[in-house]
Enzyme design. Structure first.
Site, PDB file in Angstrom:
ATOM      1  CD  GLU A  68      -2.789  -1.324   0.082  1.00 57.16           C
ATOM      2  OE1 GLU A  68      -3.003  -0.327  -0.629  1.00 57.16           O
ATOM      3  OE2 GLU A  68      -3.284  -2.435  -0.157  1.00 57.16           O
ATOM      4  CB  CYS A  69       0.871   4.225  -2.110  1.00 59.54           C
ATOM      5  SG  CYS A  69      -0.837   4.725  -2.375  1.00 59.54           S
ATOM      6  N   GLY A  70      -0.325   4.098   1.129  1.00 57.20           N
ATOM      7  CA  GLY A  70      -0.778   4.929   2.238  1.00 57.20           C
ATOM      8  C   GLY A  70      -2.125   5.574   2.013  1.00 57.20           C
TER       9      GLY A  70
END
EC number: 1.8.4.8
Length: 259
Positions: free
Chosen positions: A243-245
């Protein structure tokens, strides 16, 4: 659909509850949402959840599915893109293609510091291990997206996450609350075959890099072609994280779990 579960005022009230209370209240709704088609889910969300509405898109490999699915029912819905400045040339071309084809109401958000300025200050963050990648993502993706949601006054956020994409997404519900905003994932249970058939049925294209062996596309420096034995999540961020956030809750008790 689902009228017996919760009215619009009752759904809005969920935003005032603690995370635990939200999850418990949402569980029953999600059971029924699982029985609906993706098109029916979108219709229900537009009729019952809090507006304004928006779709987030990275314009990745299968992006055309969500963009088409939602704009068929709400043509003017804002499409939010967080542009890091490091996307593939093919991604920018794909954005232009889909914007014209689907007449998208595109809203582009970027970090407050340019890519070159960031490199001058911090170096190449993506080469600095997990901490560097997380800092890079916070600057270039999380902050611009939160700013977009705030400036667009978004109450319900549509995203095209799918459980099949990674272990971190395998348990996600259709409807959740992330940082005070309804998060709605209408194709969460779709398989790659479902995606392929939808694209074919509606004359839509995969991202151009699909044909070159990419299963997931983000920035040039943290996206890899798939190779035999690799999972999809291993093609991003050097396999350090999936996940990139954007789709992670900030952890506060007041907000529900969540693009």
């Amino acid at each position: 659909m689902l009228d017996s579960v919760a009215s619009k005022p009752e759904l809005a009230e969920l935003l005032t509850l603690t995370k635990t209370e939200q999850i418990l209240r949402l569980a029953q709704i999600n059971v029924e949402l699982e029985q609906l088609s993706a098109q029916e889910r979108v219709k229900w969300a537009l009729e019952n959840l809090e507006g304004e509405f928006a779709v987030s898109s990275s314009f990745g490999i299968q992006a055309a599915v969500m963009l088409h699915l939602v704009t068929q029912q709400k043509p003017d819905i804002p499409i939010i893109l967080t542009d890091t400045g490091y996307l593939f040339a093919e991604t920018y071309q794909f954005i232009d293609q889909l914007k014209a084809q689907l007449n998208l109401n595109l809203k582009v958000y970027r970090a407050k510091e340019s890519a070159n300025w960031q490199e001058a200050r911090y170096g190449k963050l993506w080469e600095q291990g997990i901490e560097g990648i997380e800092k890079y993502n916070k600057i270039n993706k999380v902050e611009p997206m939160r700013r977009a949601l705030r400036e667009q006054n978004v109450g319900t956020w549509f995203s095209g996450l799918r459980r099949e994409q990674s272990q971190s997404r395998a348990g996600l519900p259709i409807l959740s609350i992330q940082n005070g905003v309804f998060k709605f994932l209408p194709v969460i249970d779709w398989t790659n075959k479902d995606v392929h058939y939808y694209l074919e049925e509606h004359g839509l294209s995969y991202h151009p890099l699909w044909e070159q062996g990419y299963l997931s596309v983000g920035d040039t420096h943290t996206s890899r072609k798939w190779e035999p034995g690799m999972s999809e999540e291993e093609t991003r961020f050097f396999g350090l994280k999936r996940e990139c956030g954007l789709h992670e809750d900030d952890g506060s008790e007041q907000d529900g779990s969540g693009i």
